[in-house]
Design a protein around this motif. Structure first.
Motif, PDB file in Angstrom:
ATOM      1  N   ARG A 105       0.809  -1.221   0.000  1.00 20.64           N
ATOM      2  CA  ARG A 105       0.000   0.000   0.000  1.00 20.64           C
ATOM      3  C   ARG A 105       0.846   1.278   0.000  1.00 20.64           C
ATOM      4  O   ARG A 105       0.429   2.308   0.509  1.00 20.64           O
ATOM      5  CB  ARG A 105      -0.961   0.003   1.180  1.00 20.64           C
ATOM      6  CG  ARG A 105      -1.985  -1.108   1.090  1.00 20.64           C
ATOM      7  CD  ARG A 105      -3.001  -1.016   2.173  1.00 20.64           C
ATOM      8  NE  ARG A 105      -4.019  -2.036   1.975  1.00 20.64           N
ATOM      9  CZ  ARG A 105      -4.869  -2.393   2.909  1.00 20.64           C
ATOM     10  NH1 ARG A 105      -4.844  -1.825   4.093  1.00 20.64           N
ATOM     11  NH2 ARG A 105      -5.759  -3.321   2.661  1.00 20.64           N
ATOM     12  N   ILE A 134      -0.395  -3.161  -4.306  1.00 21.47           N
ATOM     13  CA  ILE A 134      -1.638  -3.628  -3.684  1.00 21.47           C
ATOM     14  C   ILE A 134      -1.481  -5.014  -3.063  1.00 21.47           C
ATOM     15  O   ILE A 134      -2.403  -5.513  -2.428  1.00 21.47           O
ATOM     16  CB  ILE A 134      -2.838  -3.611  -4.664  1.00 21.47           C
ATOM     17  CG1 ILE A 134      -2.636  -4.572  -5.817  1.00 21.47           C
ATOM     18  CG2 ILE A 134      -3.094  -2.203  -5.156  1.00 21.47           C
ATOM     19  CD1 ILE A 134      -3.880  -4.742  -6.679  1.00 21.47           C
ATOM     20  N   PHE A 156       0.441   3.520 -13.940  1.00 24.92           N
ATOM     21  CA  PHE A 156      -0.062   2.394 -13.147  1.00 24.92           C
ATOM     22  C   PHE A 156       1.005   1.681 -12.320  1.00 24.92           C
ATOM     23  O   PHE A 156       0.719   0.653 -11.723  1.00 24.92           O
ATOM     24  CB  PHE A 156      -0.811   1.367 -14.023  1.00 24.92           C
ATOM     25  CG  PHE A 156      -1.873   1.975 -14.875  1.00 24.92           C
ATOM     26  CD1 PHE A 156      -3.034   2.483 -14.305  1.00 24.92           C
ATOM     27  CD2 PHE A 156      -1.719   2.063 -16.245  1.00 24.92           C
ATOM     28  CE1 PHE A 156      -4.016   3.068 -15.084  1.00 24.92           C
ATOM     29  CE2 PHE A 156      -2.692   2.645 -17.040  1.00 24.92           C
ATOM     30  CZ  PHE A 156      -3.849   3.150 -16.448  1.00 24.92           C
ATOM     31  N   ARG A 205       2.274   2.306  -9.491  1.00 29.23           N
ATOM     32  CA  ARG A 205       1.971   2.234  -8.060  1.00 29.23           C
ATOM     33  C   ARG A 205       0.982   1.133  -7.718  1.00 29.23           C
ATOM     34  O   ARG A 205       0.892   0.708  -6.585  1.00 29.23           O
ATOM     35  CB  ARG A 205       1.535   3.590  -7.529  1.00 29.23           C
ATOM     36  CG  ARG A 205       0.180   4.052  -7.990  1.00 29.23           C
ATOM     37  CD  ARG A 205      -0.244   5.379  -7.356  1.00 29.23           C
ATOM     38  NE  ARG A 205       0.364   5.596  -6.079  1.00 29.23           N
ATOM     39  CZ  ARG A 205       1.003   6.711  -5.714  1.00 29.23           C
ATOM     40  NH1 ARG A 205       1.065   7.711  -6.536  1.00 29.23           N
ATOM     41  NH2 ARG A 205       1.540   6.828  -4.537  1.00 29.23           N
ATOM     42  N   TYR A 206       0.255   0.601  -8.714  1.00 32.99           N
ATOM     43  CA  TYR A 206      -0.705  -0.467  -8.438  1.00 32.99           C
ATOM     44  C   TYR A 206      -0.032  -1.787  -8.061  1.00 32.99           C
ATOM     45  O   TYR A 206      -0.680  -2.678  -7.545  1.00 32.99           O
ATOM     46  CB  TYR A 206      -1.654  -0.669  -9.624  1.00 32.99           C
ATOM     47  CG  TYR A 206      -2.627   0.459  -9.777  1.00 32.99           C
ATOM     48  CD1 TYR A 206      -3.631   0.683  -8.837  1.00 32.99           C
ATOM     49  CD2 TYR A 206      -2.531   1.337 -10.850  1.00 32.99           C
ATOM     50  CE1 TYR A 206      -4.513   1.747  -8.974  1.00 32.99           C
ATOM     51  CE2 TYR A 206      -3.411   2.402 -10.992  1.00 32.99           C
ATOM     52  CZ  TYR A 206      -4.399   2.595 -10.045  1.00 32.99           C
ATOM     53  OH  TYR A 206      -5.268   3.647 -10.173  1.00 32.99           O
ATOM     54  N   ARG A 207       1.250  -1.921  -8.312  1.00 31.92           N
ATOM     55  CA  ARG A 207       1.942  -3.139  -7.911  1.00 31.92           C
ATOM     56  C   ARG A 207       2.047  -3.240  -6.385  1.00 31.92           C
ATOM     57  O   ARG A 207       2.368  -4.300  -5.853  1.00 31.92           O
ATOM     58  CB  ARG A 207       3.323  -3.225  -8.572  1.00 31.92           C
ATOM     59  CG  ARG A 207       4.322  -2.233  -8.038  1.00 31.92           C
ATOM     60  CD  ARG A 207       5.595  -2.153  -8.841  1.00 31.92           C
ATOM     61  NE  ARG A 207       6.345  -3.374  -8.932  1.00 31.92           N
ATOM     62  CZ  ARG A 207       7.272  -3.745  -8.053  1.00 31.92           C
ATOM     63  NH1 ARG A 207       7.551  -2.988  -7.025  1.00 31.92           N
ATOM     64  NH2 ARG A 207       7.921  -4.869  -8.215  1.00 31.92           N
TER      65      ARG A 207
END
Length: 147
Positions: A11, A99, A93, A95-97
């Motif tokens: 996060r 999650i 995208f 930063r979506y890694r």
């Protein structure tokens, strides 16, 4: 003997990763980003460090990170904080890694290995998203065997 480095984790939370030191510190590298990147055949890697890296023994102190809940065994490899921020600025995208919890090994690690250039990181990001989308015990088992 221990190396600590700030990494971007679950996060987007920043944490300290622990590893055995495998490289000499370099005073001639002024750029923080360049200092965080390890290139193939990097002259800063010591003889013992080469063995520790090849055998993956340098990763053992990350068990502390797993016990603290900052990492898992399997997931996208965490990047140094300075590199993570750079990639977030360059790659949509990225930063979506974050999650899922970062891991000691992962799908991108076993398929692509270590990369640092933005173009290669984009390919790595595709592997990370594949892992996140297809997250399962079977995929984790495959990653363990391939590691």
């Amino acid at each position: 003997a221990l190396f600590r480095q700030q990494r971007m984790g679950y996060r987007g939370k920043v944490y300290q990763v622990y590893k055995f030191r495998t490289m000499r510190t370099s005073s001639h590298v002024a750029d923080e980003k360049e200092q965080a990147i390890t290139k193939t055949g990097d002259a800063r890697i010591t003889g013992l460090g080469r063995f520790l890296r090849k055998s993956r023994i340098d990763e053992l102190p990350q068990l502390v990170n797993i016990l603290r809940g900052e990492m898992s065994w399997i997931g996208p490899r965490p990047e140094a904080l300075v590199l993570s921020r750079w990639y977030e600025a360059e790659l949509p995208f990225y930063r979506y890694r974050h999650i899922v919890r970062p891991g000691i090994t992962g799908w991108a690690q076993v398929n692509q290995g270590h990369v640092a250039a933005v173009g290669e990181v984009l390919e790595k990001l595709h592997y990370d998203f594949y892992y996140i989308k297809n997250f399962s015990p079977w995929l984790d088992l495959l990653i363990v065997f391939r590691t």
